[in-house]
Design a protein around this motif. Structure first.
Motif, PDB file in Angstrom:
ATOM      1  N   ALA A   1       7.734  -1.605  10.856  1.00 16.33           N
ATOM      2  CA  ALA A   1       8.045  -1.399   9.437  1.00 16.33           C
ATOM      3  C   ALA A   1       6.838  -1.777   8.585  1.00 16.33           C
ATOM      4  O   ALA A   1       5.878  -2.378   9.065  1.00 16.33           O
ATOM      5  N   GLN A   2       6.912  -1.410   7.322  1.00 17.98           N
ATOM      6  CA  GLN A   2       5.852  -1.770   6.397  1.00 17.98           C
ATOM      7  C   GLN A   2       5.893  -3.278   6.150  1.00 17.98           C
ATOM      8  O   GLN A   2       6.881  -3.794   5.626  1.00 17.98           O
ATOM      9  N   PRO A   3       4.857  -4.024   6.513  1.00 18.72           N
ATOM     10  CA  PRO A   3       4.914  -5.483   6.370  1.00 18.72           C
ATOM     11  C   PRO A   3       4.810  -5.916   4.913  1.00 18.72           C
ATOM     12  O   PRO A   3       4.221  -5.216   4.081  1.00 18.72           O
ATOM     13  N   ASN A   4       5.389  -7.058   4.627  1.00 17.72           N
ATOM     14  CA  ASN A   4       5.250  -7.657   3.306  1.00 17.72           C
ATOM     15  C   ASN A   4       3.998  -8.526   3.355  1.00 17.72           C
ATOM     16  O   ASN A   4       4.040  -9.695   3.730  1.00 17.72           O
ATOM     17  N   ARG A   5       2.880  -7.967   2.974  1.00 19.02           N
ATOM     18  CA  ARG A   5       1.583  -8.635   3.151  1.00 19.02           C
ATOM     19  C   ARG A   5       1.470  -9.949   2.386  1.00 19.02           C
ATOM     20  O   ARG A   5       0.898 -10.917   2.899  1.00 19.02           O
ATOM     21  N   PRO A   6       1.990 -10.040   1.146  1.00 17.50           N
ATOM     22  CA  PRO A   6       1.902 -11.345   0.469  1.00 17.50           C
ATOM     23  C   PRO A   6       2.613 -12.458   1.218  1.00 17.50           C
ATOM     24  O   PRO A   6       2.105 -13.582   1.302  1.00 17.50           O
ATOM     25  N   PHE A   7       3.782 -12.164   1.808  1.00 23.14           N
ATOM     26  CA  PHE A   7       4.501 -13.189   2.565  1.00 23.14           C
ATOM     27  C   PHE A   7       3.746 -13.575   3.833  1.00 23.14           C
ATOM     28  O   PHE A   7       3.702 -14.742   4.218  1.00 23.14           O
TER      29      PHE A   7
ATOM     30  N   SER B   1       7.334  -7.501  -4.744  1.00 21.65           N
ATOM     31  CA  SER B   1       7.250  -6.265  -3.959  1.00 21.65           C
ATOM     32  C   SER B   1       8.608  -5.818  -3.443  1.00 21.65           C
ATOM     33  O   SER B   1       8.759  -4.667  -3.027  1.00 21.65           O
ATOM     34  N   LEU B   2       9.601  -6.711  -3.450  1.00 15.95           N
ATOM     35  CA  LEU B   2      10.960  -6.343  -3.053  1.00 15.95           C
ATOM     36  C   LEU B   2      11.828  -5.969  -4.251  1.00 15.95           C
ATOM     37  O   LEU B   2      12.915  -5.400  -4.083  1.00 15.95           O
TER      38      LEU B   2
END
Length: 352
Positions: free
Chosen positions: A41-47, A95-96
């Motif tokens: 899946a598309q990762p949540n890069r900031p997290f 981003s969410l």
């Protein structure tokens, strides 16, 4: 966590392996786990960046308080990386919630301001660094809570299945930022009034507290019960517009079977229906006394019941076909709707 970034002062060494090193190891394991889980899946890069930054902070803390490393690099890097934690947490949440209208360079420049300010204060006014860090942590914690005012439905860009666990984890993250600010204040007063006599204990306890918060967040994420609806939606009566909105969404769900999309989220549903996301969320909250995630999962469970009754497909095959991604969440939602497990429901249906 944040209290580990005070100006260097003498402190007795921790016994054996410093606790921050243990924290760093656990966070590194968490990073690898999240990376593997989200590899398709598309990762949540900031997290992801936030986890790695927390690893670096813990290592610096262990070197400083555990082994008495007084290197200039530690004293410079630690406060700056501390100021980067809240912006990364906020960016991950944002981003969410919704897409940014700013370009990526402008976004980075905006949220790099706290780190730049701390770096400047280290040159011109070191005595106020601690206060500045407190303001940064508390300010971003409040900003995150403002984003999450609508509850789990605020996570419009997150799949419905993960919205409620993500909501709980975000609330705990905001609480962790406030906890770090509180520990920072306590340590500041300890150095002011007791010459740092209790600083090591406070810092160790803060690390333990953060571990506790991570554990509580994981436990909360394992539950499927939705949070209470927002006060604004609960206080307003159902309107004719609400009925019309739900009728349009119902027709779309039945005709297109959108609930089968495992990555369905509020924004995608709103685009398909041609109705503002906020209007859909408010209508379902008021008219049906549930959130959008429960509304979509009701359709999924209804379809699952039909497939379990008329086909010989396994429970796992049915789970994926109706839009669920994990068996635990499928079983919880199935029990919420039918008061029994999928296997028990199929057996009971077969007996009839």
């Amino acid at each position: 966590m944040m209290a580990n970034f005070f100006p260097l002062r003498s402190c007795q060494a921790m016994l054996f392996i410093p606790l921050p090193f243990v924290v760093a190891l656990l966070l590194l394991i968490l990073f690898v786990t999240v990376l593997r889980r989200d590899e398709e899946a598309q990762p949540n890069r900031p997290f992801l960046a936030l986890i790695l930054l927390a690893v670096l902070q813990s290592v610096l803390s262990g070197l400083r308080w555990g082994y008495g490393v007084q290197a200039v690099s530690v004293s410079v890097i630690a406060p700056v990386t501390a100021a980067m934690v809240p912006p990364l947490a906020y960016a991950g949440v944002f981003s969410l919630v919704r897409t940014s209208r700013r370009s990526l360079p402008a976004w980075i420049a905006l949220h790099a301001v706290p780190a730049a300010v701390i770096l400047l204060l280290m040159v011109v006014w070191r005595d106020v660094i601690d206060l500045a860090l407190v303001l940064v942590f508390v300010g971003y914690a409040l900003a995150i809570l403002l984003l999450m005012r609508p509850g789990a439905d605020a996570l419009r860009l997150a799949p419905f299945e993960g919205a409620v666990p993500a909501y709980r984890a975000i609330i705990f993250a905001a609480a962790a930022l406030c906890l770090s600010a509180s520990v920072d204040i306590f340590v500041f007063f300890d150095f002011t009034w007791a010459h740092g006599e209790h600083a090591l204990t406070l810092i160790s306890l803060s690390n333990l507290a953060v571990l506790g918060i991570l554990g509580i967040a994981a436990a909360a994420a394992s539950r499927s019960r939705a949070p209470a609806e927002t006060a604004e939606a609960a206080l307003k009566p159902e309107t004719a517009e609400d009925k019309e909105t739900i009728a349009m969404v119902d027709a779309l769900m039945e005709a297109k079977r959108l609930y089968r999309d495992a990555n369905l989220n509020l924004d995608r549903l709103a685009r398909k229906a041609g109705i503002p996301a906020r209007q859909i969320s408010a209508a379902i909250n008021r008219a049906m006394d549930k959130n959008v995630s429960q509304y979509v999962n009701d359709y999924r469970i209804g379809e699952a019941c039909r497939l379990l009754a008329v086909t010989q497909k396994s429970v796992t095959e049915v789970m994926f076909e109706v839009g669920f991604q994990t068996k635990s969440n499928f079983n919880r939602e199935f029990r919420r709707v039918t008061d029994m497990t999928p296997v028990a429901w199929r057996e009971k249906k077969a007996e009839r």
